[in-house]
Write a protein that holds these residues in place. Structure first.
Motif, PDB file in Angstrom:
ATOM      1  N   ARG A 112      -1.345  -3.932  -6.261  1.00 60.74           N
ATOM      2  CA  ARG A 112      -1.007  -5.150  -5.521  1.00 60.74           C
ATOM      3  C   ARG A 112      -1.472  -5.084  -4.066  1.00 60.74           C
ATOM      4  N   GLU A 113      -1.218  -3.972  -3.411  1.00 62.75           N
ATOM      5  CA  GLU A 113      -1.532  -3.877  -1.989  1.00 62.75           C
ATOM      6  C   GLU A 113      -3.029  -3.999  -1.723  1.00 62.75           C
ATOM      7  N   THR A 162      -7.477  -2.129   7.078  1.00 64.51           N
ATOM      8  CA  THR A 162      -6.719  -3.345   7.372  1.00 64.51           C
ATOM      9  C   THR A 162      -7.541  -4.548   6.921  1.00 64.51           C
ATOM     10  N   ASP A 208       4.155  -2.381  -8.317  1.00 64.87           N
ATOM     11  CA  ASP A 208       2.877  -2.040  -7.693  1.00 64.87           C
ATOM     12  C   ASP A 208       1.694  -2.770  -8.324  1.00 64.87           C
ATOM     13  N   LYS A 226      -5.250  -7.722  -0.388  1.00 65.57           N
ATOM     14  CA  LYS A 226      -6.062  -7.815   0.820  1.00 65.57           C
ATOM     15  C   LYS A 226      -7.430  -8.427   0.521  1.00 65.57           C
TER      16      LYS A 226
END
Length: 577
Positions: A141-142, A119, A183, A146
């Protein structure tokens, strides 16, 4: 041409095939101190034309891998990286990870492993605590998003973007660009971002850096299941020693060609040492999988049958659940090792029966780089044992209430470890470092005993022990009993408050597909395999059980749920009073 590094002459040399098995396990044996950069350099020299890496069908030789490592090391130096600087790798299993890992280590930088699934809060803590200023990410991307969102807060100087299309075979790269656009990471071509191709653009030689094996190599953060994650300081000596110990445990040189199926993530210490470092030492071909998906896993085994396979219990459980027609062919395996968590006997026996492959369970922890013991690859495997000590390793069983006392064989106590693989300490935590050592031995927090032949048997975590009516109840004993029932696929036992006993056990289970059993019937079954104190007070059947990010079954979520349930019940009672 042998695949292993040369060992110093010894009557118990691990490469001597005629040496008795017990001789190679002498705690007096000591692997030669060396640098991780020397490990890859020697393999490149000795096995340059051999395939080093296979990623989704695209391959690189050791010679090509070595050139990329040198260029990346030069690129890091051009960015101003000096000895002791921390570089974070937030990458799945890809060639980028291998290149950047060894490139950073060759110039004295310290690798910080980041799980891409962390996270933002978990990443924030590790980046701030480690002080890493450069983070490598895939162009997903994810994951990129972050890290990018944390860049200013964590004072990052560079995000190194590693494009997935750049390492895929041509057709797959084309499909990735065309069909996976949503993505792809979108990022500015600014001072914060740098592409991998630009990092390795220069071909100038690497500037020499004075390094010794005792220098820090990796900050490997513990899972944080009992508190805030701490960075275990693993040196070049720690990590190379553990790889060399593994080589000695498998009786020295492995005849080429060897092939390792690398499905366990390198950002986890078990895979970092047992899969990556050891495979490089052996000159093996690493067949990389960026994530586990059963269909791709089975297809990869058909395409590139492995000779070396390292798994965690949940992976063996998943294979056991396959239909007979889908069980993979493991007939070429030279070694199949389970680690990361206790391997239930029923899971091992089922896997061996269905595949014909022999599974050796090992034991370790982050603070020991990580391997401490393992069942023999060719010798006797003992039921529910995690094996004998690794070469050059000493195991002590100490009284948990009086750690200065070493207990006799057969008595349960805290497992303590000495050896060249034991960490230098916790990063910036001198007090916690002092607490985790007793008279120079690493306190593992695990409870177990040794038998007369040196086989280690774990019964539980020290902090997981259930104190029931003055007796110690070990959750693993309950879980092992549950696995004896054919309906049980997974099991977790925890302690819950008991007004009479203080604590009692509660068992959570997941059933095999197509099986059924009631909690009452399972309790009756358990009563035939446990003593009265050990029998759980309650059983709960669930569709799934919680796991950590690396696939281990996890208790902390269940403990938190039970605590919240009790607090809600108390609040409800107070409201009705």
């Amino acid at each position: 041409m042998v695949a292993a590094l040369t060992m110093p002459p010894s009557s118990s040399a691990p490469g001597a095939s005629s040496a008795p098995f017990r001789d190679t396990l002498s705690p007096d044996w000591s692997p030669p101190p060396m640098l991780l950069g020397d490990l890859i350099d020697q393999t490149v020299r000795d096995h340059g034309p051999r395939i080093a890496v296979d990623f989704m069908g695209r391959t690189w030789t050791y010679r090509a891998l070595g050139r990329m490592i040198e260029r990346a090391a030069r690129g890091f130096q051009d960015l101003g990286v000096v000895k002791g600087d921390r570089i974070a790798l937030c990458l799945p299993n890809t060639p980028y990870y291998i290149v950047l890992y060894f490139a950073a280590l060759k110039i004295g930088a310290v690798v910080v492993n980041l799980n891409p699934l962390y996270t933002p809060g978990e990443m924030r803590h590790l980046l701030k605590d480690s002080g890493a200023r450069i983070v490598a990410v895939p162009d997903l991307r994810e994951i990129h998003g972050k890290v990018r969102d944390l860049a200013q807060e964590c004072a990052l100087s560079k995000i190194l973007v590693c494009p997935m299309a750049g390492i895929l075979p041509q057709v797959k790269a084309w499909a990735w660009r065309l069909f996976k656009r949503r993505d792809h990471a979108r990022y500015a071509h600014d001072a914060l971002h740098m592409r991998f191709c630009d990092l390795i653009a220069r071909g100038d030689p690497v500037s020499p850096v004075a390094l010794v094996p005792e220098d820090l190599a990796v900050l490997q953060y513990t899972g944080g299941t009992t508190g805030t994650p701490k960075g275990a300081m693993l040196t070049h000596r720690n990590l190379t020693a553990n790889a060399l110990q593994q080589q000695a445990h498998i009786h020295g040189d492995l005849p080429p060609p060897q092939r390792t199926l690398a499905v366990l993530p390198f950002f986890h210490v078990f895979a970092l040492t047992a899969v990556l470092d050891f495979s490089i030492l052996a000159g093996a071909e690493l067949v990389l999988m960026p994530r586990f998906e059963m269909g791709a896993f089975l297809a990869t085994i058909r395409r590139k049958p492995p000779t070396l396979f390292f798994g965690v219990p949940t992976l063996f459980i998943a294979i056991n659940a396959l239909d007979d027609a889908r069980v993979p062919d493991f007939s070429r395996l030279r070694a199949c090792i389970s680690g990361g968590a206790p391997l239930p006997l029923e899971v091992r026996e089922t896997f061996e029966k269905r595949t014909g492959a022999r599974v050796c369970e090992g034991y370790g922890l982050t603070e020991a780089s990580p391997i401490v013991t393992c069942n023999p690859v060719d010798g006797e495997i003992r039921a529910n044992s995690c094996g004998v000590h690794f070469p050059g390793t000493q195991i002590e069983i100490r009284d948990p209430d009086n750690p200065g006392t070493i207990l006799p064989l057969g008595e349960n106590g805290e497992v303590c470890v000495r050896g060249p693989q034991v960490m230098a300490g916790y990063w910036k935590r001198p007090e916690e470092t002092a607490q985790v050592f007793i008279e120079g031995a690493l306190r593992t927090g695990d409870i177990g005993h040794l038998d007369a032949d040196g086989y280690l048997y774990l019964v539980d975590r020290l902090k997981d022990v259930i104190l029931s009516g003055g007796y110690n109840v070990y959750p693993r004993v309950i879980e092992e009993a549950a696995y004896l029932h054919p309906a049980i696929e997974e099991a977790i036992a925890i302690g819950i408050p008991d007004t009479y006993r203080g604590q009692s056990a509660k068992l959570f289970v997941k059933l095999h597909a197509g099986h059924s059993i009631s909690p009452e019937d399972l309790l009756v079954f358990l009563a035939g395999h446990l003593n009265k104190i050990e029998v759980p007070r309650a059983v709960e059947i669930r569709d799934s059980l919680p796991r950590t990010m690396v696939g281990k079954l996890s208790k902390k979520e269940l403990v938190a749920e039970e605590r919240a349930r009790r607090e809600a019940a108390k609040a409800n009672e107070a409201g009705n009073a």
